[in-house]
Design a protein around this motif. Structure first.
Motif, PDB file in Angstrom:
ATOM      1  N   ALA A  13      30.548  59.462  75.902  1.00  0.00           N
ATOM      2  CA  ALA A  13      31.362  58.244  75.718  1.00  0.00           C
ATOM      3  C   ALA A  13      32.822  58.542  76.063  1.00  0.00           C
ATOM      4  CB  ALA A  13      31.216  57.692  74.304  1.00  0.00           C
ATOM      5  N   ASN A  14      33.004  59.173  77.231  1.00  0.00           N
ATOM      6  CA  ASN A  14      34.344  59.541  77.687  1.00  0.00           C
ATOM      7  C   ASN A  14      35.012  58.306  78.302  1.00  0.00           C
ATOM      8  OD1 ASN A  14      36.636  60.564  78.965  1.00  0.00           O
ATOM      9  ND2 ASN A  14      35.646  62.522  79.394  1.00  0.00           N
ATOM     10  N   GLY A  15      35.559  57.474  77.434  1.00  0.00           N
ATOM     11  CA  GLY A  15      36.152  56.211  77.860  1.00  0.00           C
ATOM     12  C   GLY A  15      37.248  56.370  78.882  1.00  0.00           C
ATOM     13  N   GLU A  16      38.046  57.406  78.746  1.00  0.00           N
ATOM     14  CA  GLU A  16      39.161  57.614  79.669  1.00  0.00           C
ATOM     15  C   GLU A  16      38.656  57.883  81.089  1.00  0.00           C
ATOM     16  OE1 GLU A  16      43.081  60.455  80.062  1.00  0.00           O
ATOM     17  OE2 GLU A  16      42.224  60.101  78.079  1.00  0.00           O
ATOM     18  N   LYS A  17      37.677  58.790  81.215  1.00  0.00           N
ATOM     19  CA  LYS A  17      37.155  59.113  82.552  1.00  0.00           C
ATOM     20  C   LYS A  17      36.422  57.924  83.170  1.00  0.00           C
ATOM     21  CE  LYS A  17      35.828  63.144  84.039  1.00  0.00           C
ATOM     22  NZ  LYS A  17      35.061  64.391  84.203  1.00  0.00           N
ATOM     23  N   ILE A  18      35.683  57.190  82.354  1.00  0.00           N
ATOM     24  CA  ILE A  18      34.947  56.035  82.864  1.00  0.00           C
ATOM     25  C   ILE A  18      35.927  54.933  83.277  1.00  0.00           C
ATOM     26  CG2 ILE A  18      33.246  54.256  82.304  1.00  0.00           C
ATOM     27  CD1 ILE A  18      31.984  56.401  80.364  1.00  0.00           C
ATOM     28  N   LEU A  19      36.977  54.751  82.515  1.00  0.00           N
ATOM     29  CA  LEU A  19      38.010  53.779  82.868  1.00  0.00           C
ATOM     30  C   LEU A  19      38.693  54.177  84.178  1.00  0.00           C
ATOM     31  CD1 LEU A  19      39.532  51.206  82.060  1.00  0.00           C
ATOM     32  CD2 LEU A  19      41.114  52.659  80.795  1.00  0.00           C
ATOM     33  N   ASP A  20      39.005  55.455  84.331  1.00  0.00           N
ATOM     34  CA  ASP A  20      39.599  55.943  85.586  1.00  0.00           C
ATOM     35  C   ASP A  20      38.669  55.689  86.773  1.00  0.00           C
ATOM     36  OD1 ASP A  20      41.915  56.769  84.316  1.00  0.00           O
ATOM     37  OD2 ASP A  20      41.327  58.885  84.225  1.00  0.00           O
ATOM     38  N   PHE A  21      37.376  55.875  86.558  1.00  0.00           N
ATOM     39  CA  PHE A  21      36.374  55.629  87.596  1.00  0.00           C
ATOM     40  C   PHE A  21      36.389  54.150  88.000  1.00  0.00           C
ATOM     41  CE2 PHE A  21      31.644  55.086  88.526  1.00  0.00           C
ATOM     42  CZ  PHE A  21      31.719  55.589  89.804  1.00  0.00           C
ATOM     43  N   ALA A  22      36.449  53.258  87.022  1.00  0.00           N
ATOM     44  CA  ALA A  22      36.489  51.820  87.295  1.00  0.00           C
ATOM     45  C   ALA A  22      37.757  51.456  88.073  1.00  0.00           C
ATOM     46  CB  ALA A  22      36.414  51.028  85.994  1.00  0.00           C
ATOM     47  N   LYS A  23      38.887  52.044  87.688  1.00  0.00           N
ATOM     48  CA  LYS A  23      40.151  51.775  88.388  1.00  0.00           C
ATOM     49  C   LYS A  23      40.063  52.219  89.850  1.00  0.00           C
ATOM     50  CE  LYS A  23      43.108  52.512  84.344  1.00  0.00           C
ATOM     51  NZ  LYS A  23      44.142  53.413  83.785  1.00  0.00           N
TER      52      LYS A  23
END
Length: 103
Positions: free
Chosen positions: A86-96
């Motif tokens: 649940a690495n929200g930061e990395k997943i958010l970076d991926f979406a960006k």
């Protein structure tokens, strides 16, 4: 930006959504990050800028990508390790990154 996470049942994905929301920067607080079950994809995807699939439904990627391509909406599968942790930061970076690359 509006990010859709598509999942099977939604339990672990809602945890990922919460972690992603916590990782939003001060100028990103109005972003929308939501999770929906795979069976609602066709009704929902047009409302979002980026679609991320939970690893458990990666087999749907080609089908969903074909549908979303007409609307220039990227569809990608979340890295299994990032999802599991649940690495929200990395997943958010991926979406960006997906959003920036679609322009």
């Amino acid at each position: 930006m509006k990010i859709l996470l598509v999942c099977a049942a939604g339990m672990s994905t809602s945890l990922v959504v919460n972690k992603m929301k916590k990782a939003l920067g001060p100028d990103e607080q109005d972003w929308i990050i939501e999770a929906k079950p795979a069976e609602r994809f066709e009704d929902e995807f047009k409302k979002y800028d980026v679609v991320l699939l939970g690893p458990q439904i990666r087999f749907k990627k080609d089908e969903f990508e074909k549908i979303a391509r007409e609307y220039n909406i990227p569809v990608e599968t979340i890295n299994t390790a990032d999802y599991g942790l649940a690495n929200g930061e990395k997943i958010l970076d991926f979406a960006k990154e997906l959003y920036e690359n679609k322009k």
